[in-house]
Design an enzyme around this catalytic site. Sequence first.
Site, mmCIF file in Angstrom:
data_model
loop_
_atom_site.group_PDB
_atom_site.id
_atom_site.type_symbol
_atom_site.label_atom_id
_atom_site.label_comp_id
_atom_site.label_asym_id
_atom_site.label_seq_id
_atom_site.Cartn_x
_atom_site.Cartn_y
_atom_site.Cartn_z
ATOM 1 N N CYS A 1 -7.255 3.306 -1.930
ATOM 2 C CA CYS A 1 -7.141 1.859 -1.754
ATOM 3 C C CYS A 1 -8.167 1.031 -2.528
ATOM 4 O O CYS A 1 -7.833 0.265 -3.420
ATOM 5 C CB CYS A 1 -7.235 1.511 -0.264
ATOM 6 S SG CYS A 1 -5.964 2.297 0.742
ATOM 7 N N ASP B 1 -0.959 -0.293 -4.581
ATOM 8 C CA ASP B 1 -2.251 0.241 -5.025
ATOM 9 C C ASP B 1 -2.161 1.718 -5.415
ATOM 10 O O ASP B 1 -2.912 2.197 -6.256
ATOM 11 C CB ASP B 1 -3.328 0.030 -3.960
ATOM 12 C CG ASP B 1 -3.001 0.669 -2.621
ATOM 13 O OD1 ASP B 1 -1.848 1.104 -2.417
ATOM 14 O OD2 ASP B 1 -3.899 0.725 -1.750
ATOM 15 N N HIS B 2 -1.237 2.447 -4.830
ATOM 16 C CA HIS B 2 -1.013 3.862 -5.136
ATOM 17 C C HIS B 2 0.272 4.277 -4.441
ATOM 18 O O HIS B 2 0.973 3.437 -3.866
ATOM 19 C CB HIS B 2 -2.188 4.736 -4.673
ATOM 20 C CG HIS B 2 -2.612 4.492 -3.260
ATOM 21 N ND1 HIS B 2 -1.854 4.882 -2.176
ATOM 22 C CD2 HIS B 2 -3.700 3.858 -2.750
ATOM 23 C CE1 HIS B 2 -2.446 4.505 -1.060
ATOM 24 N NE2 HIS B 2 -3.572 3.882 -1.380
ATOM 25 N N ASP C 1 0.855 -1.182 0.000
ATOM 26 C CA ASP C 1 0.000 0.000 0.000
ATOM 27 C C ASP C 1 0.894 1.236 0.000
ATOM 28 O O ASP C 1 1.963 1.234 0.621
ATOM 29 C CB ASP C 1 -0.872 -0.022 1.262
ATOM 30 C CG ASP C 1 -2.121 0.828 1.147
ATOM 31 O OD1 ASP C 1 -2.003 1.991 0.721
ATOM 32 O OD2 ASP C 1 -3.205 0.335 1.470
ATOM 33 N N LYS D 1 -4.190 -7.850 3.018
ATOM 34 C CA LYS D 1 -5.130 -6.803 2.614
ATOM 35 C C LYS D 1 -5.642 -7.043 1.199
ATOM 36 O O LYS D 1 -4.864 -7.162 0.253
ATOM 37 C CB LYS D 1 -4.439 -5.437 2.696
ATOM 38 C CG LYS D 1 -5.359 -4.257 2.402
ATOM 39 C CD LYS D 1 -4.650 -2.945 2.682
ATOM 40 C CE LYS D 1 -5.599 -1.765 2.472
ATOM 41 N NZ LYS D 1 -4.989 -0.482 2.809
ATOM 42 N N HIS E 1 -3.592 25.471 -7.176
ATOM 43 C CA HIS E 1 -4.799 25.128 -7.926
ATOM 44 C C HIS E 1 -5.927 24.953 -6.909
ATOM 45 O O HIS E 1 -5.707 24.417 -5.819
ATOM 46 C CB HIS E 1 -4.570 23.825 -8.700
ATOM 47 C CG HIS E 1 -5.687 23.449 -9.620
ATOM 48 N ND1 HIS E 1 -6.810 22.779 -9.184
ATOM 49 C CD2 HIS E 1 -5.860 23.654 -10.954
ATOM 50 C CE1 HIS E 1 -7.622 22.581 -10.212
ATOM 51 N NE2 HIS E 1 -7.077 23.099 -11.296
#
Length: 539
Positions: free
Chosen positions: A80, A316-317, A40, A128, A254
């Site tokens: 996630c 996942d990221h 993760d 997970k 932004h």
Amino acid sequence: MLLLWVSLVAASALAAAAPVTGGQRRRAAKAPNVVLVVSDSFDGRLTFHPESQVVKLPFINLMKAHGTSFLNAYTNSPICCPSRAAMWSGLFTHLTQSWNNFKGLDPNFTTWMDVMEKHGYRTQKFGKLDYTSGHHSISSPSNRVEAWTRDVAFLLRQEGRPMVNLIPSKTKVRVMEKDWKNTDRAVNWLRKEAINHTEPFVLYLGLNLPHPYPSPSSGENFGSSTFHTSLYWLERVSHDAIKLPKWPPLSEMHPVDYYSSYTKNCTGKFTEKEIRNIRAFYYAMCAETDAMLGEIILALRQLDLLQKTIVIYSSDHGELAMEHRQFYKMSMYEASAHVPLLMMGPGIRANLQVSDVVSLVDIYPTMLDIAGIPLPQNLSGYSLLPLASETFKNEHKFKNVHPPWILSEFHGCNVNASVYMLRSHQWKYIAYSDGTSVLPQLFDLSSDPDELTNIAVKFPEITLSLDQKLRSIVNYPEVSASVHKYNKEQFIKWKQTVGQNYSNVIANLRWHQDWLKEPNKYESAINQWLKTHTNAKTV
């Protein structure tokens, strides 16, 4: 010394696991085993130079040397559950409709593991998963209520200020005990189950690290994310190599970035020491993650399975770790959206770096391709074997090859608009909401790798071209409207379940400090939002 010894053992072990050659297609009965380790929050840039110099990652480096590493791999949604839903289904987020950490795949959805099992693979998974629903959004409503109300016209801090916590021990190796237990379970399964069967196996191990730890404390830092490690792992970090990110003034951010920074409680002052510590502790947590990957690799070698097994590592990221004045993910910036993706094993080319853009939806067709299973026609992803393996290259030359772009989307909390990112060649184009109400962003990663200069207005032709390409892939204004409608409907249902005291329930979520200051003001904003009619089609 222990980590060095393990690294040396692993290096000598893999010397015997050089990729095989030959063009004959494997059949399912002769297909290799597959082990997929997915952590993760792992910043993919740490797997290649120069970011790789900041922390010792011996097993990731080992996979690079003996396999193929994808230098431009991306999540399809930087959070996630939606990310894992894309990975397990092979479908983009707007197709799975996994909009947030509470809404994932239907539990009956056929995953790549289900297909491989039907074709004779022995399957097992540990740790997970989070592709049907995020485990952290079930017990507490915070994550989903924050996602549903992101269109409401208020600013509320959804996170505690990020913290660090050090275990002052040079011998504490197993800091994330839950992950280590799942790693042990996976190793024991290999030793007791996988070794005793003739059919090929596929093993999945999902890790929580290097995701920051949730803080159980109350008060000012209630709900804060804690970067937690021990001196043992912190010594693996080269502090001199830590890069302090540049931050633009708050007034120049932004508008969506400002909303994200505010809700993540990062608009206040941070000392250089605080930022450096957060990044150092995060890197130390990555080192612990690498060691768990190493346990799997060593077990395969000890059981004489390494030469018969393709090992894949990804995440996942990523983790912003204070880049762009944020931590966590929920962003299309590189630290959040760029993921590691490495493969090694029989048929996989050694010491190969692939620069083509790829993403997590490509894992589904890759797994099936490894097993010799025909690929479904409706997948969003493409097999990565033609890029990573000479063995499969000739067989794929007349098939569809991976397009020169990837798509990522985000529809969850901490961001007050649906976000769509198209990465193609050196360009990263980010569109928001309906494409007109929020200004887009364009970055040239070849000249601006830190993504500090938005050039969307400076290069209108490129911006228009990329926007047209994005719209040809997904009708993103329609998807945004559908998500907006879904959020409102879900909030109304939830509000009805808690009754008239819904404001009191909200006041006890993670944003309680802000809410309790002016509850009437925020209730009024929600009521106004609910009155606004949404006329969206279901995607």
